[in-house]
Design an enzyme around this catalytic site. Structure first.
Site, PDB file in Angstrom:
ATOM      1  N   GLU A  33      73.503 -56.489 -37.802  1.00  0.00           N
ATOM      2  CA  GLU A  33      74.437 -57.563 -38.101  1.00  0.00           C
ATOM      3  C   GLU A  33      73.801 -58.848 -37.566  1.00  0.00           C
ATOM      4  O   GLU A  33      73.440 -58.905 -36.384  1.00  0.00           O
ATOM      5  CB  GLU A  33      75.783 -57.302 -37.407  1.00  0.00           C
ATOM      6  CG  GLU A  33      76.799 -58.336 -37.810  1.00  0.00           C
ATOM      7  CD  GLU A  33      78.154 -58.162 -37.125  1.00  0.00           C
ATOM      8  OE1 GLU A  33      78.394 -57.103 -36.509  1.00  0.00           O
ATOM      9  OE2 GLU A  33      78.947 -59.106 -37.215  1.00  0.00           O
ATOM     10  N   ARG A 259      72.624 -43.985 -28.327  1.00  0.00           N
ATOM     11  CA  ARG A 259      72.029 -45.308 -28.192  1.00  0.00           C
ATOM     12  C   ARG A 259      71.199 -45.376 -26.923  1.00  0.00           C
ATOM     13  O   ARG A 259      71.375 -44.583 -25.995  1.00  0.00           O
ATOM     14  CB  ARG A 259      73.100 -46.383 -28.198  1.00  0.00           C
ATOM     15  CG  ARG A 259      74.032 -46.355 -27.004  1.00  0.00           C
ATOM     16  CD  ARG A 259      75.234 -47.252 -27.189  1.00  0.00           C
ATOM     17  NE  ARG A 259      74.890 -48.654 -27.335  1.00  0.00           N
ATOM     18  CZ  ARG A 259      75.115 -49.364 -28.445  1.00  0.00           C
ATOM     19  NH1 ARG A 259      75.675 -48.836 -29.494  1.00  0.00           N
ATOM     20  NH2 ARG A 259      74.789 -50.633 -28.491  1.00  0.00           N
ATOM     21  N   LYS A 269      75.104 -57.294 -27.410  1.00  0.00           N
ATOM     22  CA  LYS A 269      74.750 -58.597 -27.972  1.00  0.00           C
ATOM     23  C   LYS A 269      75.753 -59.666 -27.532  1.00  0.00           C
ATOM     24  O   LYS A 269      75.390 -60.810 -27.304  1.00  0.00           O
ATOM     25  CB  LYS A 269      74.735 -58.523 -29.506  1.00  0.00           C
ATOM     26  CG  LYS A 269      73.418 -58.038 -30.060  1.00  0.00           C
ATOM     27  CD  LYS A 269      73.337 -58.283 -31.558  1.00  0.00           C
ATOM     28  CE  LYS A 269      74.124 -57.247 -32.305  1.00  0.00           C
ATOM     29  NZ  LYS A 269      73.916 -57.304 -33.770  1.00  0.00           N
TER      30      LYS A 269
HETATM   31  P1  ATP Z   1      77.479 -55.219 -32.523  1.00  0.00           P
HETATM   32  O1  ATP Z   1      78.396 -54.978 -31.398  1.00  0.00           O
HETATM   33  O2  ATP Z   1      77.238 -56.661 -32.795  1.00  0.00           O
HETATM   34  O3  ATP Z   1      77.722 -54.402 -33.751  1.00  0.00           O
HETATM   35  P2  ATP Z   1      75.111 -53.639 -32.266  1.00  0.00           P
HETATM   36  O4  ATP Z   1      74.213 -53.596 -31.077  1.00  0.00           O
HETATM   37  O5  ATP Z   1      75.750 -52.409 -32.761  1.00  0.00           O
HETATM   38  O6  ATP Z   1      76.129 -54.747 -31.917  1.00  0.00           O
HETATM   39  P3  ATP Z   1      74.002 -54.005 -34.897  1.00  0.00           P
HETATM   40  O7  ATP Z   1      73.350 -55.203 -35.432  1.00  0.00           O
HETATM   41  O8  ATP Z   1      75.230 -53.521 -35.555  1.00  0.00           O
HETATM   42  O9  ATP Z   1      74.276 -54.320 -33.398  1.00  0.00           O
HETATM   43  O10 ATP Z   1      72.942 -52.844 -34.804  1.00  0.00           O
HETATM   44  C1  ATP Z   1      72.027 -52.522 -35.810  1.00  0.00           C
HETATM   45  C2  ATP Z   1      71.600 -51.085 -35.667  1.00  0.00           C
HETATM   46  O11 ATP Z   1      70.999 -50.861 -34.401  1.00  0.00           O
HETATM   47  C3  ATP Z   1      72.784 -50.144 -35.765  1.00  0.00           C
HETATM   48  O12 ATP Z   1      72.437 -49.058 -36.574  1.00  0.00           O
HETATM   49  C4  ATP Z   1      73.030 -49.723 -34.353  1.00  0.00           C
HETATM   50  O13 ATP Z   1      73.575 -48.437 -34.309  1.00  0.00           O
HETATM   51  C5  ATP Z   1      71.619 -49.780 -33.746  1.00  0.00           C
HETATM   52  N1  ATP Z   1      71.683 -50.031 -32.298  1.00  0.00           N
HETATM   53  C6  ATP Z   1      72.363 -51.016 -31.674  1.00  0.00           C
HETATM   54  N2  ATP Z   1      72.253 -50.903 -30.330  1.00  0.00           N
HETATM   55  C7  ATP Z   1      71.486 -49.823 -30.094  1.00  0.00           C
HETATM   56  C8  ATP Z   1      71.006 -49.178 -28.908  1.00  0.00           C
HETATM   57  N3  ATP Z   1      71.290 -49.632 -27.690  1.00  0.00           N
HETATM   58  N4  ATP Z   1      70.241 -48.073 -29.050  1.00  0.00           N
HETATM   59  C9  ATP Z   1      69.930 -47.618 -30.281  1.00  0.00           C
HETATM   60  N5  ATP Z   1      70.340 -48.170 -31.431  1.00  0.00           N
HETATM   61  C10 ATP Z   1      71.110 -49.267 -31.356  1.00  0.00           C
HETATM   62 MG    MG Z   2      77.047 -52.673 -34.774  1.00  0.00          MG
END
Ligand code: ATP
Ligand code: MG
Length: 557
Positions: A33, A259, A269
């Site tokens: 995102e 994660r 984030k």
């Molecule tokens: P938000 O709370 O803004 O959704 P987010 O960290 O989930 O934050 P995204 O941009 O939705 O951010 O994440 C993109 C991809 O990265 C998603 O598939 C998410 O599952 C993965 N991702 C995010 N944080 C982690 C993490 N700490 N470890 C592994 N994968 C992650």
């Molecule tokens: Mg997310």
């Protein structure tokens, strides 16, 4: 196709799908995102999606999951693109945006209504939550749940046309208000949001919910395996429900993995944004941040981050990874590649009394003792030198092998010197240390078998290059700042000493340091030029990592 051996549970699912003929190919996506910069947790997801597809000769899309117009910006889109390619992955021409599918997703919503699977609900705010029930109690049906299909369709079209205020109504799926999984209690599908979108402008005033847009985007792109983090596990029934309710063929399969959590830092984030907005750090690419741009500025290479992601593997249970493993990965790499240099961070002057003024001698030192093919260089040695302030002690403890009154130490690659006198100011602060050198110890070799244990680095005073050197520490003082005791908030655990700045003296060749080079300052760690500051023309170095390896040592043999 020759199906490779699986090496984790996701690959096992894929191998099984290929063997049973459920799938004939593999197509994954990385769906950020654009509401912040990518961090090392995202790197895990990027490596996983790209490497998995590659292993099975498949493809990976980069998809911007831009369904929330109020938090998303072009700056983030650009940074994400830059970071994914920097990490070494190529999405070819498959750069997609959920917002490109808005028209299609809207059509799917109309179909849901027509099939009797969705309705426009006019419950507002509090009432919506009150109807939802709790984990232990079932919810209540909305009074609008059984309104005629034609009425919902008409209202939904008028929602799109902008006739209603935000929050006055929303489209929701008709599933089961008593479902044990709260996500299945008639979840929202579309809501009114009178906000401009960074790509679609003011075209839309209704936006699809993530849970609706995501499976449909996956389906539109014909993703086979939709890999995401564990918090979406409870959303999977809804993911499947939408695809099934719309009677779509070749449905993608959502697979969750744990994660990445890393000690002494934070992966949210939202919180990282808070650090940036409150100027706690110098922007998203601050070298203390766990962002990919921060790690890059700190001196991490893409290969060291990929190596780290490889070592942590993929599991189905959440855990916390020791940040020392990340340090280990970059240190291993830099140890093999970094050019050695002499630097003094907290200088104190040494004068060699029996060395003639104005005389200099070339000293040869290795560029990398672990790799002699990297050659040697010449450094000028003379009467006045800088050494590290803590490499001298007037009253040293036992086993102190550096310089002390009447003691002898080896100056790296040069000579043995012995401290003969210390000059102080009126307050007793040391101004200069006076030594004599042993001409017979050239190259730092003992002339007569006498032992000198300590070897320290030095920088010639008239040739020294001035530079700012920044040393970093953990951003937080506790291992898991996200999990704080009730009377504290995460910001209470910010480390006030996470950055230390020194006015250092460096050996002459460092005046020609380049952005692409990595250096080991002898005994001090690995360093690189700071990308931001060097644009301004200053000589500023960041310490990437210390020399000491506390991760490998802590591992059971
Ligand atoms: P938000 O709370 O803004 O959704 P987010 O960290 O989930 O934050 P995204 O941009 O939705 O951010 O994440 C993109 C991809 O990265 C998603 O598939 C998410 O599952 C993965 N991702 C995010 N944080 C982690 C993490 N700490 N470890 C592994 N994968 C992650
Ligand atoms: Mg997310």
């Amino acid at each position: 196709m020759n199906i490779p051996e699986p090496s984790n549970f996701i690959q096992e699912i894929i191998v099984n799908d290929l063997k049973t003929g459920k799938r004939s190919s593999v197509h994954t996506r990385f769906p950020p995102e654009p509401n912040g910069y990518l961090h090392i947790g995202h790197a895990k997801s990027i490596c996983l999606n790209f490497a998995t597809a590659k292993k099975f000769d498949g493809l990976t899309n980069l998809r911007f999951d831009d369904t929330n117009p109020t938090k998303e910006e072009i700056e983030y889109v650009d940074s994400i693109r830059e970071d994914v390619s920097w990490l070494g992955f190529d999405w070819g021409d498959r750069e997609y945006y959920a917002s490109d599918y808005y028209e299609q997703i809207y059509d799917f919503a109309e179909q849901l209504i027509l099939k009797g699977h969705a309705y426009v609900c006019e419950l507002k705010g509090e009432a919506v939550s009150a109807h939802r029930g709790t984990h232990t109690e079932p919810g209540k049906n909305s009074p609008w749940r059984d309104r005629p299909v034609a009425e919902s369709l008409d209202l939904f079209r008028r929602m799109r046309a902008g006739e209603f205020e935000e929050g006055s109504c929303f489209l929701r799926a008709k599933i089961d208000m008593a479902h044990p999984n709260m996500n299945m209690r008639d979840p929202a599908v579309y809501r009114i949001k009178k906000a401009s979108h960074h790509r679609t402008g003011d075209k839309w005033c209704i936006y699809p919910m993530y849970d609706f847009a995501h499976p449909l985007s996956d389906w539109i792109e014909q993703i086979t395996h939709s890999i995401c983090t564990l918090e979406f596990e409870a959303h999977r029934p809804l993911y499947d429900w939408f695809l099934e309710a719309l009677e779509l063929k070749n449905r993608p399969q959502q697979i969750e993995f744990a994660r990445l959590n890393l000690t002494y830092t934070m992966m949210s984030k939202r919180r990282l944004l808070e650090l940036v907005q409150n100027n706690v750090v110098m922007g998203w690419s601050d070298p203390r941040m766990p962002t990919l741009s921060g790690l890059r500025r700190r001196g991490y290479s893409p290969s060291s981050i990929r190596e780290f992601c490889d070592r942590i593997g993929v599991a189905k249970a959440d855990s916390m990874v020791d940040i020392n493993l990340l340090y280990f990965c970059i240190r291993e790499e830099l140890n093999a590649t970094a050019q050695r240099a002499m630097a003094v961070l907290d200088p104190i002057k040494v004068v060699i009394d029996n060395w003639e003024e104005g005389r200099f001698e070339e000293i040869e030192v290795e560029n990398n003792p672990g790799d002699l093919s990297q050659g040697t260089r010449q450094i000028l040695f003379g009467r006045e030198l800088y050494i590290e302030r803590d490499d001298f002690m007037e009253e040293p403890p036992k086993k102190y092998f550096r310089l002390r009154p009447d003691g002898e130490v080896r100056l790296k690659g040069a000579y043995f010197v012995k401290c003969v006198r210390v000059d102080k100011d009126a307050e007793g602060n040391i101004l200069e240390i006076h030594c004599t050198y042993d001409p017979a110890s050239r190259g730092g070799e003992s002339p007569d078998g006498r032992k000198v244990k300590g070897t320290i680095q030095w920088v010639s005073v008239p040739h020294a290059v001035n530079a700012e050197v920044r040393l970093f520490n953990h951003l937080f003082t506790v291992e898991d700042p996200a999990n704080t005791p009730e009377d504290k908030v995460w910001l209470d655990f910010l480390n006030p000493n996470s950055m230390l700045t020194c006015q250092a003296k460096l050996e002459p060749m460092m005046a020609q340091a380049t952005m692409s080079d990595r250096y080991q300052f002898m005994r001090l760690g690995y360093f690189c030029l700071d990308s931001e500051k060097s644009k301004e023309g200053g000589l500023v170095f960041n310490r990437t990592v210390e020399l000491k390896d506390s991760w490998a040592k802590a591992q059971p043999k």
